[in-house]
Design a protein around this motif. Structure first.
Motif, PDB file in Angstrom:
ATOM      1  N   LEU A 180       0.824  -1.208   0.000  1.00 29.65           N
ATOM      2  CA  LEU A 180       0.000   0.000   0.000  1.00 29.65           C
ATOM      3  C   LEU A 180       0.858   1.257   0.000  1.00 29.65           C
ATOM      4  O   LEU A 180       0.543   2.244  -0.672  1.00 29.65           O
ATOM      5  CB  LEU A 180      -0.929  -0.008   1.210  1.00 29.65           C
ATOM      6  CG  LEU A 180      -2.039  -1.065   1.210  1.00 29.65           C
ATOM      7  CD1 LEU A 180      -2.621  -1.216   2.622  1.00 29.65           C
ATOM      8  CD2 LEU A 180      -3.128  -0.706   0.215  1.00 29.65           C
ATOM      9  N   ALA A 181       1.952   1.210   0.773  1.00 31.04           N
ATOM     10  CA  ALA A 181       2.830   2.380   0.878  1.00 31.04           C
ATOM     11  C   ALA A 181       3.512   2.701  -0.443  1.00 31.04           C
ATOM     12  O   ALA A 181       3.917   3.849  -0.672  1.00 31.04           O
ATOM     13  CB  ALA A 181       3.874   2.146   1.962  1.00 31.04           C
ATOM     14  N   ALA A 182       3.638   1.715  -1.316  1.00 31.68           N
ATOM     15  CA  ALA A 182       4.285   1.915  -2.611  1.00 31.68           C
ATOM     16  C   ALA A 182       3.339   2.497  -3.663  1.00 31.68           C
ATOM     17  O   ALA A 182       3.774   2.889  -4.748  1.00 31.68           O
ATOM     18  CB  ALA A 182       4.867   0.590  -3.111  1.00 31.68           C
ATOM     19  N   LYS A 183       2.048   2.553  -3.346  1.00 30.16           N
ATOM     20  CA  LYS A 183       1.063   3.109  -4.279  1.00 30.16           C
ATOM     21  C   LYS A 183       1.085   4.638  -4.207  1.00 30.16           C
ATOM     22  O   LYS A 183       1.572   5.224  -3.229  1.00 30.16           O
ATOM     23  CB  LYS A 183      -0.341   2.599  -3.920  1.00 30.16           C
ATOM     24  CG  LYS A 183      -0.487   1.084  -3.847  1.00 30.16           C
ATOM     25  CD  LYS A 183      -0.395   0.413  -5.193  1.00 30.16           C
ATOM     26  CE  LYS A 183      -0.681  -1.081  -5.075  1.00 30.16           C
ATOM     27  NZ  LYS A 183      -0.506  -1.784  -6.371  1.00 30.16           N
ATOM     28  N   PRO A 184       0.517   5.317  -5.218  1.00 32.02           N
ATOM     29  CA  PRO A 184       0.462   6.791  -5.154  1.00 32.02           C
ATOM     30  C   PRO A 184      -0.393   7.277  -3.987  1.00 32.02           C
ATOM     31  O   PRO A 184      -1.574   6.933  -3.887  1.00 32.02           O
ATOM     32  CB  PRO A 184      -0.148   7.190  -6.502  1.00 32.02           C
ATOM     33  CG  PRO A 184      -0.587   5.947  -7.173  1.00 32.02           C
ATOM     34  CD  PRO A 184      -0.001   4.781  -6.476  1.00 32.02           C
ATOM     35  N   ALA A 185       0.219   8.054  -3.093  1.00 30.20           N
ATOM     36  CA  ALA A 185      -0.423   8.416  -1.824  1.00 30.20           C
ATOM     37  C   ALA A 185      -1.682   9.245  -2.018  1.00 30.20           C
ATOM     38  O   ALA A 185      -2.689   9.033  -1.328  1.00 30.20           O
ATOM     39  CB  ALA A 185       0.564   9.157  -0.930  1.00 30.20           C
TER      40      ALA A 185
END
Length: 259
Positions: free
Chosen positions: A193-198
């Motif tokens: 999730l952290a690697a997705k666009p925030a």
């Protein structure tokens, strides 16, 4: 010893309930600290995801009853209400790794998580009725909305315990996994999730929550008002005292029963 432990690894904030000798039962101080942690995480650009779990052999056994007897929540602002608002307003992904006991608030707090991985040993329960009080964290609205009134009645009006397999069948958790794998899988999901666009991640969560946010907020307010009345009743005093004294409560002698 800190009862709420946090660690930022990359963009994932790990939050641990750290009162293992009490199965991470929540005190007023823990509610305040956890609310502050969630509020800070919401504003911190370095935090993209929160990963939540418990130390020792349980996730959370609900309220610490002895502390609760000393500091019963009122109808307005309370440590519990502060955490409820923080979770309701939190737009970043919240991932929970659950094992052992998830009782009372230990179950209802999870309704605000986006991913809940439960170990095979997990026992869930919402025993509010057994303590002569009412559900909390908006669960009187969110759980019937998810699973329907009849199945909710079994869990809320009877206070029936249920295992991880049943929780998955009802759609209350994401997945059941072996106990030894639960934190690892939750951590892996948090990193993905952290690697997705925030920006798009938070906007997507806001959009999913938008139709229900006002309803759940209203339910929280109504629950807190009703809770503050019921917790001061003769029935609740008997139930909570019996819990501390490790005996079965007797509701036949209370004024509510005689009225």
């Amino acid at each position: 010893m800190d009862e709420i432990v946090t660690e930022l690894a990359g963009s994932v904030l790990r939050v641990q309930l750290n009162r293992p000798t009490k199965r991470n039962a929540m005190t007023s101080a823990m509610y305040l600290a956890l609310a502050a942690t969630v509020e800070t995480a919401a504003q911190d650009p370095q935090t993209r995801v929160v990963l939540w779990h418990g130390a020792g052999d349980s996730f959370c056994a609900g309220n610490d009853i002895e502390d609760f007897l000393k500091n019963p929540p009122g109808p307005g602002e309370s440590p519990q209400a502060g955490l409820m608002k923080a979770l309701l307003d939190f737009d970043k992904p919240l991932v929970a790794a659950v094992h052992g006991a998830a009782i009372g608030g230990g179950t209802t707090m999870l309704t605000h998580c986006d991913f809940v991985y439960a170990g095979e040993s997990t026992t869930f329960q919402m025993p509010f009725i057994n303590l002569a009080v009412v559900p909390e964290f908006g669960s009187s609205c969110s759980i019937p909305a998810r699973i329907g009134h009849v199945r909710s009645a079994e869990l809320i009006l009877l206070g029936t315990p249920f295992d991880a397999k049943r929780a998955a069948e009802l759609g209350l958790i994401t997945r059941v996994v072996p106990d030894q794998d639960v934190l690892g899988l939750a951590t892996e999901t948090a990193r993905k999730l952290a690697a997705k666009p925030a920006g798009a991640m938070q906007a997507s969560k806001r959009l999913m929550k938008q139709p229900f946010r006002d309803q759940i907020g209203a339910a929280m307010k109504a629950e807190n008002e009703e809770f503050s009345v019921q917790v001061r009743s003769d029935d609740a005093r008997e139930a909570l005292t019996a819990f501390v004294e490790k005996r079965k409560p007797d509701f036949t002698k209370t004024r509510a029963a005689q009225a």
